[in-house]
Design a protein around this motif. Sequence first.
Motif, mmCIF file in Angstrom:
data_model
loop_
_atom_site.group_PDB
_atom_site.id
_atom_site.type_symbol
_atom_site.label_atom_id
_atom_site.label_comp_id
_atom_site.label_asym_id
_atom_site.label_seq_id
_atom_site.Cartn_x
_atom_site.Cartn_y
_atom_site.Cartn_z
ATOM 1 N N ASP A 132 27.259 18.488 33.275
ATOM 2 C CA ASP A 132 26.121 19.171 32.634
ATOM 3 C C ASP A 132 24.805 18.908 33.342
ATOM 4 O OD1 ASP A 132 27.761 20.265 30.657
ATOM 5 O OD2 ASP A 132 27.568 18.458 29.403
ATOM 6 N N GLY A 133 24.825 18.909 34.675
ATOM 7 C CA GLY A 133 23.589 18.804 35.450
ATOM 8 C C GLY A 133 23.166 17.398 35.809
ATOM 9 N N LEU A 134 23.848 16.378 35.296
ATOM 10 C CA LEU A 134 23.477 15.000 35.607
ATOM 11 C C LEU A 134 24.147 14.562 36.907
ATOM 12 C CD1 LEU A 134 22.119 12.319 34.684
ATOM 13 C CD2 LEU A 134 24.300 11.755 33.546
ATOM 14 N N PHE A 135 23.367 13.925 37.800
ATOM 15 C CA PHE A 135 23.959 13.370 39.012
ATOM 16 C C PHE A 135 23.195 12.125 39.431
ATOM 17 C CE2 PHE A 135 20.737 16.293 40.601
ATOM 18 C CZ PHE A 135 20.147 15.619 41.655
ATOM 19 N N LEU A 136 23.842 11.322 40.277
ATOM 20 C CA LEU A 136 23.255 10.107 40.800
ATOM 21 C C LEU A 136 22.948 10.312 42.279
ATOM 22 C CD1 LEU A 136 22.635 7.079 39.981
ATOM 23 C CD2 LEU A 136 24.778 6.521 41.136
ATOM 24 N N TRP A 183 19.304 6.743 42.087
ATOM 25 C CA TRP A 183 18.406 7.426 41.165
ATOM 26 C C TRP A 183 19.171 8.442 40.320
ATOM 27 C CZ3 TRP A 183 13.181 6.542 40.598
ATOM 28 C CH2 TRP A 183 12.576 5.719 41.552
ATOM 29 N N TRP A 184 18.900 8.432 39.008
ATOM 30 C CA TRP A 184 19.461 9.453 38.135
ATOM 31 C C TRP A 184 18.589 10.694 38.187
ATOM 32 C CZ3 TRP A 184 24.178 8.897 36.624
ATOM 33 C CH2 TRP A 184 24.708 7.637 36.314
ATOM 34 N N ARG A 185 19.262 11.841 38.264
ATOM 35 C CA ARG A 185 18.563 13.120 38.251
ATOM 36 C C ARG A 185 19.270 14.071 37.284
ATOM 37 N NH1 ARG A 185 15.322 10.628 40.894
ATOM 38 N NH2 ARG A 185 14.398 11.194 42.909
ATOM 39 N N PHE A 186 18.444 14.925 36.644
ATOM 40 C CA PHE A 186 19.009 15.997 35.814
ATOM 41 C C PHE A 186 18.541 17.320 36.397
ATOM 42 C CE2 PHE A 186 18.240 18.896 32.097
ATOM 43 C CZ PHE A 186 19.570 19.249 31.927
ATOM 44 N N LYS A 187 19.518 18.183 36.740
ATOM 45 C CA LYS A 187 19.221 19.498 37.310
ATOM 46 C C LYS A 187 19.380 20.560 36.236
ATOM 47 C CE LYS A 187 22.221 21.232 40.155
ATOM 48 N NZ LYS A 187 23.023 21.481 41.390
ATOM 49 N N ALA A 190 21.732 7.313 30.736
ATOM 50 C CA ALA A 190 21.393 8.514 31.519
ATOM 51 C C ALA A 190 21.944 9.766 30.847
ATOM 52 C CB ALA A 190 21.945 8.374 32.923
ATOM 53 N N ARG A 191 23.142 9.679 30.280
ATOM 54 C CA ARG A 191 23.722 10.829 29.589
ATOM 55 C C ARG A 191 22.930 11.174 28.337
ATOM 56 N NH1 ARG A 191 30.072 8.932 30.456
ATOM 57 N NH2 ARG A 191 30.333 9.888 32.536
ATOM 58 N N GLU A 239 19.695 10.689 27.925
ATOM 59 C CA GLU A 239 18.473 11.338 28.409
ATOM 60 C C GLU A 239 18.754 12.778 28.823
ATOM 61 O OE1 GLU A 239 15.396 10.222 28.563
ATOM 62 O OE2 GLU A 239 15.689 8.157 27.930
ATOM 63 N N ARG A 240 19.883 12.989 29.512
ATOM 64 C CA ARG A 240 20.273 14.346 29.922
ATOM 65 C C ARG A 240 20.431 15.247 28.709
ATOM 66 N NH1 ARG A 240 26.320 14.619 31.303
ATOM 67 N NH2 ARG A 240 26.228 14.169 29.058
ATOM 68 N N ASN A 241 21.124 14.757 27.664
ATOM 69 C CA ASN A 241 21.350 15.560 26.465
ATOM 70 C C ASN A 241 20.025 15.933 25.794
ATOM 71 O OD1 ASN A 241 24.084 15.387 26.906
ATOM 72 N ND2 ASN A 241 24.397 13.667 25.494
ATOM 73 N N ASP A 242 19.081 14.985 25.771
ATOM 74 C CA ASP A 242 17.771 15.278 25.187
ATOM 75 C C ASP A 242 17.064 16.381 25.977
ATOM 76 O OD1 ASP A 242 18.118 13.363 23.248
ATOM 77 O OD2 ASP A 242 16.996 11.789 24.319
ATOM 78 N N CYS A 243 17.176 16.305 27.297
ATOM 79 C CA CYS A 243 16.546 17.330 28.148
ATOM 80 C C CYS A 243 17.190 18.697 27.948
ATOM 81 C CB CYS A 243 16.630 16.913 29.611
ATOM 82 S SG CYS A 243 15.568 15.511 30.046
ATOM 83 N N ARG A 244 18.509 18.708 27.789
ATOM 84 C CA ARG A 244 19.217 19.978 27.565
ATOM 85 C C ARG A 244 18.760 20.630 26.266
ATOM 86 N NH1 ARG A 244 23.998 21.435 29.803
ATOM 87 N NH2 ARG A 244 24.937 21.836 27.755
ATOM 88 N N LYS A 245 18.489 19.810 25.249
ATOM 89 C CA LYS A 245 18.015 20.354 23.975
ATOM 90 C C LYS A 245 16.631 20.982 24.145
ATOM 91 C CE LYS A 245 20.554 17.032 21.094
ATOM 92 N NZ LYS A 245 20.439 15.866 20.171
ATOM 93 N N LEU A 246 15.786 20.333 24.945
ATOM 94 C CA LEU A 246 14.453 20.887 25.188
ATOM 95 C C LEU A 246 14.543 22.235 25.908
ATOM 96 C CD1 LEU A 246 12.507 17.675 26.305
ATOM 97 C CD2 LEU A 246 12.210 18.930 24.156
#
Length: 465
Positions: A24-28, A37-41, A64-65, A67-74
Amino acid sequence: MSLTAAAIDAAKAGEKDRKMFDTDGLFLLVTKKGQKWWRFKYRYQGKEKQISLGTYPEVTLAKAREERNDCRKLVAAGADPSALRKSKKVTATQAKTFRDVATNWISHHKPGTPGEGRDWSSSYATQVENRLERHVLKRIGHELFDTITPGRISAILDPLSPDIQHRIARDIYRVFAYGRIKEGYPDLSNPAADLVEVLKKRPKRKNFTAIIEPLQLGGLLRACDCYGGSFVVRMYLRLAVLFFQRPTELRLARWNEFDLESRTWTIPAARMKSGEPHIVPLADQAVALLEELRPVTRGKRNSLLFPGERKRGNTDERPISDATGTAALADMGYRDRQTVHGFRASARTMLDQEHHVPEKFIELQLDHLTKAPNGTAYDRTSFLPERREMMQLWADYLDRLKQMHLNAASKKSSAGALVVDRQDIAVGKASRPTAGRRNRRVKSGVSVVKPNQANAIQAGENETL
């Protein structure tokens, strides 16, 4: 394929940066220097964007997951996570400290600042500024305005004297009230609101001591005329009796406020407690004293009447201190019997009781709030001819009191009583006497009235005098 903690730990630096994808867009991002570094695309409004979520192992895979889920909700809600983060950073850097808000509050009231001095005199603004700097800003000035608690304020107030406690508690309350209205904190509760419940009991306010018995006042006037200290201080005391204005109003007086031809002294609004300009008519005796003082202290048009002896930098900006007059009166034997401020009470009482001057004229000249019959306040020019007559009456009366005291002293002397008067002191001497000479003069007494017979009374109220 999802990442695992073991795979992340085993990842080593290579010749170039490489990406290890989760879901779901998360990568290291593993850099060639070995950083992880953790990144969310994600895609926002048709554009591919990235946001950093921290470094591994400080931010774990599980975190990190989240944080990714929170970003996906936004993103799903139509918001850009990267833009929101930047907005929060800007808000954080713009957050105000207690010093920021307190400074703006003072500026709102202080003359000569953007707030245009809405209701304070310059001297009062300086008092508040110095009080906050000394007791509060050094302790919590750097702290964020909306993080200060009642307990934090109470800890600052606990060691202070009761009177200072109450003054500072009031200042802090007003700073927070200003912050809620003017600085963007409408929902912030005032942490100083309930402080009154934990403050020490405030002592009963003392009144200014003042002599109102004619013969004793005559003795004091003669002592002031012959004061052997500084010439400037001697003139300050003599004019203070004639003008009976507040000490600060006289101490800070400048020559450009006086018009000796029209015989008026106009005190600027910024120095008046009422916040309005104030006219003091000049009696003949006052003009004579000012003519004597002028060649000594009038260095330039806006120079001070009473410059201080201790000089630093621009000496024209340093008047005698507010303790100077008190110290001089103490030197002459009038400690706890008369204050410079007390001359106001002496004039008010004696003009009323001895001369039956209408109260409204006296109160106007004292700059006390007075009302016309229609309920509006008199303006500064009200009853100016009557007040001019009153000021001359007062000056003439003071001359008679000095003569009365001289006559009484002469009678006492001829009757065999030991009388040591100050007329033997050189009036023209401008230097301050040594401590030994000063003490000898104090011990010798000032007038024929014995110290234990002094009629020093508590006259008037501290706040209104």
